[in-house]
Design an enzyme around this catalytic site. Structure first.
Site, short mmCIF file in Angstrom:
data_model
loop_
_atom_site.label_atom_id
_atom_site.label_comp_id
_atom_site.label_asym_id
_atom_site.label_seq_id
_atom_site.Cartn_x
_atom_site.Cartn_y
_atom_site.Cartn_z
N THR A 160 3.00 0.78 -2.11
CA THR A 160 1.77 1.08 -3.06
C THR A 160 2.10 2.14 -3.87
O THR A 160 1.23 2.47 -4.98
CB THR A 160 0.53 1.07 -2.24
OG1 THR A 160 0.60 2.31 -1.42
CG2 THR A 160 0.10 -0.10 -1.39
N LYS A 161 2.99 2.77 -3.72
CA LYS A 161 3.21 4.14 -4.38
C LYS A 161 3.65 3.80 -5.99
O LYS A 161 4.13 2.50 -6.29
CB LYS A 161 4.14 5.05 -4.02
CG LYS A 161 3.87 5.55 -2.56
CD LYS A 161 2.62 6.62 -2.59
CE LYS A 161 2.46 7.47 -1.61
NZ LYS A 161 2.06 6.69 -0.19
N ASN A 162 3.40 4.70 -7.04
CA ASN A 162 3.67 4.47 -8.47
C ASN A 162 5.21 3.68 -8.30
O ASN A 162 5.66 3.09 -9.35
CB ASN A 162 3.60 5.74 -9.26
CG ASN A 162 1.93 6.04 -9.24
OD1 ASN A 162 1.20 5.92 -8.42
ND2 ASN A 162 1.71 6.36 -10.56
#
Length: 381
Positions: free
Chosen positions: A193-195
Site C-alpha cells: 500500500t506504500k507510494n
C-alpha cells in the site's frame, strides 16, 4: 443522499491495471533467469534508487521493519543507550530500538504536520543519546535541517524512518533534499500500500555517504557473512527477492507521476472541505513550509471522530485510524514509565485523526461523495 457504491481507503487493483503489462514482462524476465534471491535485479534496483534518492548506496532487505532493525544493529547499542523518536507512529519504529537493546525516548509531535518537533528532540538529548529516529509521517518530511548539525556535533546518529515518504523532499540550503538522503541512514518500506509498493514484503536502507556502513549493512542482511559461510558477526536473514525488485523497478518509473496524482487528490479534498464549510469541524493536514508532501495518507483531525467513522462505514466509505494508541501508552512499553498526559499532542491526535480514502486513482466523484457524507454527519443528517 442516495446510497453510494463502496469507496475503499485504497485500491491496489486500479493501480495494477495501469502497469500490468510492464510488470508481467519484468516477472517473466526473472522467471527465465531462475535467480530469485538478491542478484542482478536487486543490484539494479539498488543503483536506480540510489540515483533517485541522491545517496551513495542503498541496500535492499526483506521488509520495512527489517530496514529499521538493520540500521539499529549498526549502532551496537548497549543497556542504557537511548534513541529519541516519536510516540505517534507505527509500532516498528520503537520496537526496532528495544529489539537491539536500546531504550526508546519519546518526544512530542506537531498538531498539524503530525511529525516530531525539532525543539522537543533537542530537549531530550542526553549523554546517553546514541541516535535520533524521526518519522516522516503520512508522506511529509520532518525539518531535519533544524537538528542535523547539533546531532552531528554531539556524535548522535540520525536515522530517517521513510516508510511512508518515498518521493517527499524539502528545500535545504537551496537544493532539493529527498527523504532518506539527509540523515546518516534512511529506512524504507515497500509494503504493497506504500507510494512505491511491491507485491509482497520488501524494504531498503539508504546510506548517504559512508561506504563502510553500507558494506556492513549488506553483511548484516545475510547473517553477517562477507563471503558465503564466513561470518564476521551475527546478522539476520533479510534479503530482498528478485521478483519484488523487478516489480519495484517498473513501479519506480511511475512514482513521480503517482505522487503528483496524490497531491491533486489532496488539493481536491481541501477545496471540497472549504466549499462545504467543514473547516470548523475538520482540521486538514498541513504542508510544512519548504516541504513537498506526497500524501501516503490523507489524515484529518475530526471532531467526534469515532462517531464519524461509524457513520461513514454505514454509508460505504472506508476510513482508518493511524494510530489509536500512542506508543508510550502501549502495554509492552509500560516498563519505560510513561503515563497518560506525558505527550499531550500525540494523545490528542490518537483521539482525533482519521485517514480518508487516498490513492492516485481515486475519482473526483468519489471524493465528492466522501466529503458530502462528512457534511451530512456534521449537519445531523
Amino acid at each position: 443522499m442516495a446510497e453510494i457504491a463502496k469507496i475503499p481507503s485504497f485500491d491496489l487493483t486500479r493501480n495494477y491495471v495501469r502497469v500490468k503489462e510492464e510488470v508481467n514482462v519484468a516477472v517473466r524476465r526473472v522467471l527465465d533467469t531462475q535467480h530469485f534471491i538478491l542478484g542482478p535485479e536487486v543490484e539494479a534496483l539498488e543503483r536506480e534508487l540510489a540515483s533517485y534518492l541522491e545517496v551513495k548506496n542503498t541496500i535492499g532487505c526483506a521488509s520495512g521493519t527489517d530496514s529499521l532493525i538493520l540500521a539499529m544493529m549498526t549502532l551496537n547499542l548497549e543497556p542504557g543507550d537511548e534513541v529519541i523518536t516519536t510516540p505517534f507512529t507505527f509500532f516498528a519504529t520503537a520496537s526496532c530500538i528495544t529489539r537491539n537493546g536500546g531504550t526508546p525516548v519519546f518526544a512530542d509531535v506537531d498538531p498539524f504536520t503530525y511529525n516530531i518537533k525539532s525543539e522537543e528532540v533537542l530537549s531530550k538529548l542526553t549523554p546517553r543519546t546514541r541516535a535520533v529516529l524521526p518519522v516522516h509521517l503520512f508522506g511529509q518530511m520532518c525539518p531535519l535541517e533544524e537538528i542535523k548539525d547539533e546531532l552531528k556535533s554531539r556524535g548522535v546518529v540520525l536515522i530517517e524512518d521513510c516508510a511512508q515518504s518515498i518521493g517527499a523532499h524539502r528545500m535545504i540550503e537551496g537544493r532539493v533534499a529527498r527523504s532518506g538522503s539527509v540523515g546518516d541512514m534512511g529506512c524504507f518500506s515497500f509494503f504493497p500500500t506504500k507510494n512505491l509498493g511491491c507485491y509482497g514484503d520488501g524494504g531498503l536502507v539508504s546510506v548517504a555517504c559512508d561506504e563502510d556502513l553500507a558494506s556492513r549493512i549488506k553483511r548484516l542482511r545475510v547473517h553477517g557473512a562477507g563471503d558465503t559461510y564466513f561470518h564476521e558477526e551475527v546478522g539476520i536473514n533479510s534479503r530482498l527477492d528478485a521478483l519484488q525488485a523487478a516489480i519495484l523497478r517498473v513501479r519506480l518509473r511511475h512514482l513521480e507521476g503517482w505522487n503528483e496524482e496524490r497531491r491533486i487528490v489532496a488539493e481536491r479534498y481541501a477545496e471540497l472541505f472549504a466549499e462545504n464549510d467543514l473547516l470548523e469541524s475538520v482540521t486538514l493536514p498541513a504542508e510544512a513550509k519548504g516541504g513537498f508532501h506526497v500524501f501516503h495518507q490523507y489524515v484529518v483531525r475530526a471532531k467526534r471522530r469515532d462517531e464519524l467513522q461509524k457513520f461513514l462505514a454505514a454509508r460505504g466509505v472506508t476510513t482508518r485510524v493511524y494510530y489509536p494508541l500512542p506508543l508510550h501508552l502501549q502495554h509492552c512499553f509500560s516498563y519505560l514509565g510513561y503515563k497518560k498526559g506525558d505527550f499531550p499532542v500525540a494523545e490528542m491526535l490518537a483521539d482525533e485523526v482519521l485517514a480518508l480514502p487516498m490513492f492516485p486513482e481515486l475519482l473526483p466523484e468519489e471524493q465528492q461523495c466522501v466529503v458530502s457524507e462528512i457534511a451530512d454527519f456534521y449537519r445531523g443528517a
